[in-house]
Design a protein around this motif. Structure first.
Motif, PDB file in Angstrom:
ATOM      1  N   SER A  13     -10.797   3.425   0.502  1.00 45.05           N
ATOM      2  CA  SER A  13     -10.661   4.178   1.762  1.00 45.05           C
ATOM      3  C   SER A  13      -9.543   5.214   1.651  1.00 45.05           C
ATOM      4  O   SER A  13      -9.678   6.331   2.133  1.00 45.05           O
ATOM      5  CB  SER A  13     -10.301   3.275   2.931  1.00 45.05           C
ATOM      6  OG  SER A  13     -11.179   2.247   3.017  1.00 45.05           O
ATOM      7  N   TYR A  14      -8.463   4.803   1.012  1.00 47.21           N
ATOM      8  CA  TYR A  14      -7.329   5.727   0.848  1.00 47.21           C
ATOM      9  C   TYR A  14      -7.749   6.944   0.017  1.00 47.21           C
ATOM     10  O   TYR A  14      -7.468   8.082   0.383  1.00 47.21           O
ATOM     11  CB  TYR A  14      -6.150   4.982   0.199  1.00 47.21           C
ATOM     12  CG  TYR A  14      -5.170   5.890  -0.493  1.00 47.21           C
ATOM     13  CD1 TYR A  14      -4.344   6.739   0.240  1.00 47.21           C
ATOM     14  CD2 TYR A  14      -5.075   5.920  -1.888  1.00 47.21           C
ATOM     15  CE1 TYR A  14      -3.459   7.596  -0.398  1.00 47.21           C
ATOM     16  CE2 TYR A  14      -4.194   6.766  -2.534  1.00 47.21           C
ATOM     17  CZ  TYR A  14      -3.389   7.604  -1.785  1.00 47.21           C
ATOM     18  OH  TYR A  14      -2.524   8.455  -2.425  1.00 47.21           O
TER      19      TYR A  14
ATOM     20  N   LYS B   7       0.747   4.350   8.002  1.00 46.51           N
ATOM     21  CA  LYS B   7      -0.284   3.336   7.724  1.00 46.51           C
ATOM     22  C   LYS B   7      -0.348   2.304   8.841  1.00 46.51           C
ATOM     23  O   LYS B   7      -1.430   1.873   9.245  1.00 46.51           O
ATOM     24  CB  LYS B   7      -0.013   2.638   6.377  1.00 46.51           C
ATOM     25  CG  LYS B   7      -0.391   3.463   5.179  1.00 46.51           C
ATOM     26  CD  LYS B   7      -1.893   3.594   5.018  1.00 46.51           C
ATOM     27  CE  LYS B   7      -2.269   4.953   4.475  1.00 46.51           C
ATOM     28  NZ  LYS B   7      -3.678   5.294   4.621  1.00 46.51           N
TER      29      LYS B   7
ATOM     30  N   ASP C 102     -10.156   9.214   1.958  1.00 46.37           N
ATOM     31  CA  ASP C 102      -9.426  10.027   2.947  1.00 46.37           C
ATOM     32  C   ASP C 102      -8.884  11.306   2.312  1.00 46.37           C
ATOM     33  O   ASP C 102      -8.765  12.337   2.946  1.00 46.37           O
ATOM     34  CB  ASP C 102      -8.228   9.254   3.519  1.00 46.37           C
ATOM     35  CG  ASP C 102      -8.677   8.264   4.583  1.00 46.37           C
ATOM     36  OD1 ASP C 102      -9.840   8.360   5.016  1.00 46.37           O
ATOM     37  OD2 ASP C 102      -7.860   7.404   4.961  1.00 46.37           O
ATOM     38  N   GLU C 103      -8.533  11.189   1.030  1.00 41.81           N
ATOM     39  CA  GLU C 103      -7.952  12.325   0.319  1.00 41.81           C
ATOM     40  C   GLU C 103      -9.022  13.254  -0.248  1.00 41.81           C
ATOM     41  O   GLU C 103      -8.777  14.423  -0.459  1.00 41.81           O
ATOM     42  CB  GLU C 103      -7.143  11.795  -0.873  1.00 41.81           C
ATOM     43  CG  GLU C 103      -6.059  10.861  -0.489  1.00 41.81           C
ATOM     44  CD  GLU C 103      -4.722  11.459  -0.779  1.00 41.81           C
ATOM     45  OE1 GLU C 103      -4.528  11.923  -1.894  1.00 41.81           O
ATOM     46  OE2 GLU C 103      -3.894  11.469   0.148  1.00 41.81           O
TER      47      GLU C 103
ATOM     48  N   LEU D 192       0.841  -1.200   0.000  1.00 42.70           N
ATOM     49  CA  LEU D 192       0.000   0.000   0.000  1.00 42.70           C
ATOM     50  C   LEU D 192       0.882   1.259   0.000  1.00 42.70           C
ATOM     51  O   LEU D 192       0.567   2.249  -0.668  1.00 42.70           O
ATOM     52  CB  LEU D 192      -0.938  -0.011   1.215  1.00 42.70           C
ATOM     53  CG  LEU D 192      -1.982   1.103   1.264  1.00 42.70           C
ATOM     54  CD1 LEU D 192      -3.023   0.946   0.166  1.00 42.70           C
ATOM     55  CD2 LEU D 192      -2.686   1.131   2.612  1.00 42.70           C
ATOM     56  N   SER D 193       1.986   1.198   0.725  1.00 40.32           N
ATOM     57  CA  SER D 193       2.897   2.355   0.795  1.00 40.32           C
ATOM     58  C   SER D 193       3.533   2.652  -0.560  1.00 40.32           C
ATOM     59  O   SER D 193       3.658   3.813  -0.952  1.00 40.32           O
ATOM     60  CB  SER D 193       4.007   2.107   1.821  1.00 40.32           C
ATOM     61  OG  SER D 193       3.436   1.792   3.057  1.00 40.32           O
TER      62      SER D 193
ATOM     63  N   ILE E 108       0.937   4.242  -2.660  1.00 38.02           N
ATOM     64  CA  ILE E 108       0.714   5.656  -2.292  1.00 38.02           C
ATOM     65  C   ILE E 108       1.841   6.543  -2.843  1.00 38.02           C
ATOM     66  O   ILE E 108       1.588   7.625  -3.358  1.00 38.02           O
ATOM     67  CB  ILE E 108       0.563   5.808  -0.755  1.00 38.02           C
ATOM     68  CG1 ILE E 108      -0.737   5.140  -0.298  1.00 38.02           C
ATOM     69  CG2 ILE E 108       0.570   7.282  -0.331  1.00 38.02           C
ATOM     70  CD1 ILE E 108      -0.912   5.044   1.219  1.00 38.02           C
TER      71      ILE E 108
END
Lengths: 82, 187
Positions: free
Chosen positions: B105-106, B83, B109-110, B51-52, B55
Motif C-alpha cells: 500500500s505504501y 501514518k 501510494d507513491e 513502518l516510519s 519509510i
C-alpha cells in the motif's frame, strides 16, 4: 522481456534516471513507436516496484526480529534473577 | 546526537547498523508519544513506528531525502504522525500478520502505475526465482549496487559475468511473472 541486452541497459538507465538528456529524448521517441520496448518498460517498472517491496519487507522483518530478540533477552534475565 | 549527513552516509556503507542506531534512538519516545497523542494501542504504535523507520530508509534509498533541515528524530516523528492520522482516518489498523499488503500500500501510494495484485505477483515470482538471482536483481535495482559491487558480494568472476547473470535472471523473473499474469487473467 523481448528487448536485447543493449536495449535493456537503456531501459535500466531510463528507470534509474541515469540517461543524458539527448539519449532520453531519443529513447522516448522510440518508446512511442516500438510497442515491445514500451511493454518491456512497463514490465520493468512493475518488477522494480515489487523488488522495492521485497527489500522493504526484509527491513521490517529485521526490526521485528530485534523486538523478538529483546523479548527473549528480558525473559532470560527474569529467569536468571528470579 | 547523530548528525544527519553522517547517518545518511552510514546508510550507504552499513545500512543495518545505521537503521538500528536510529531505531534505538527513537523507539521508546515515539511509542509513548503515539500512544498518548493518537490513542494507539501498544501493538499499533509499534507497527507505525517500524513502518516510519522503513519509510525513512526508503526515502534515502530512493534519494527522496538527500538533505535534512530538521534532525532525524523530528523527521521520524513527522512520518509517524502522518501514518497515525492516516490509519485513524481510514480506520485501517495495521494487520501484524500481513506486512506485504502494508508495504505494498505504501509503494502504491507513491506510484499509482502499479497495483497490489501486480506487486503480490512480483513478490511471489521473486520467491520462485530464488537465490542467487533474487539477490542480484534486488541489489541492482533497489539497492542500486554497481556490477563491481555485486561481483564482489556474490563472488562472481568479473563484472561481465555479473552483467550476463543479471540479464539471465531478469529474463527468468520476467517469464515467471508473465506466467502468473496469464494465470490471473484466466482465473
Amino acid at each position: 522481456m523481448r528487448s536485447s541486452e543493449k536495449d535493456l541497459m537503456l531501459l535500466d538507465g531510463y528507470i534509474k534516471g541515469r540517461l543524458d538528456v539527448d539519449v532520453t529524448s531519443e529513447f522516448e521517441m522510440r518508446l512511442v513507436h516500438e510497442r515491445d520496448l514500451k511493454a518491456d518498460l512497463e514490465d520493468l517498472k512493475e518488477l522494480h516496484q515489487g523488488m522495492r517491496v521485497k527489500a522493504l519487507l526484509e527491513k521490517l522483518e529485521m526490526m521485528k526480529g530485534w523486538e523478538n530478540d529483546m523479548v527473549g533477552e528480558v525473559s532470560i534475565a527474569k529467569i536468571l534473577f528470579q | 546526537m547523530i548528525s544527519v549527513i553522517d547517518w545518511i552516509q552510514k546508510i550507504k556503507t552499513n545500512e543495518n547498523e545505521a537503521i538500528k542506531e536510529i531505531y534505538m534512538l527513537c523507539k521508546s519516545e515515539c511509542l509513548q508519544w503515539l500512544q498518548k497523542e493518537y490513542n494507539c494501542t501498544k501493538d499499533d504504535a509499534m507497527d507505525i513506528f517500524q513502518l516510519s523507520i522503513m519509510i525513512l530508509y526508503d526515502n534515502i534509498k530512493t534519494q527522496k531525502l538527500k538533505i535534512l533541515t530538521s534532525n532525524l528524530k523530528t523527521y521520524v516523528f513527522g512520518i509517524a504522525r502522518n501514518k497515525a492520522l492516516e490509519l485513524h482516518r481510514s480506520r485501517q489498523i495495521p494487520v501484524t500478520d500481513d506486512y506485504l499488503s502494508f508495504v505494498a500500500s505504501y509503494v502504491i501510494d507513491e506510484d499509482n502505475n502499479v497495483n497490489e495484485d501486480q506487486i503480490n505477483m512480483v513478490c511471489q515470482s521473486l520467491d520462485e526465482l530464488g537465490d542467487p538471482c533474487k539477490t542480484v536483481l534486488v541489489q541492482y535495482y533497489y539497492h542500486d549496487k554497481s556490477m563491481d559491487e555485486i561481483t564482489l558480494m556474490m563472488s562472481y568472476k568479473n563484472a561481465d559475468t555479473t552483467k550476463n547473470q543479471k540479464y539471465k535472471c531478469l529474463k527468468r523473473l520476467q517469464n515467471i511473472y508473465f506466467s502468473h499474469k496469464q494465470k490471473s487473467i484466466k482465473d
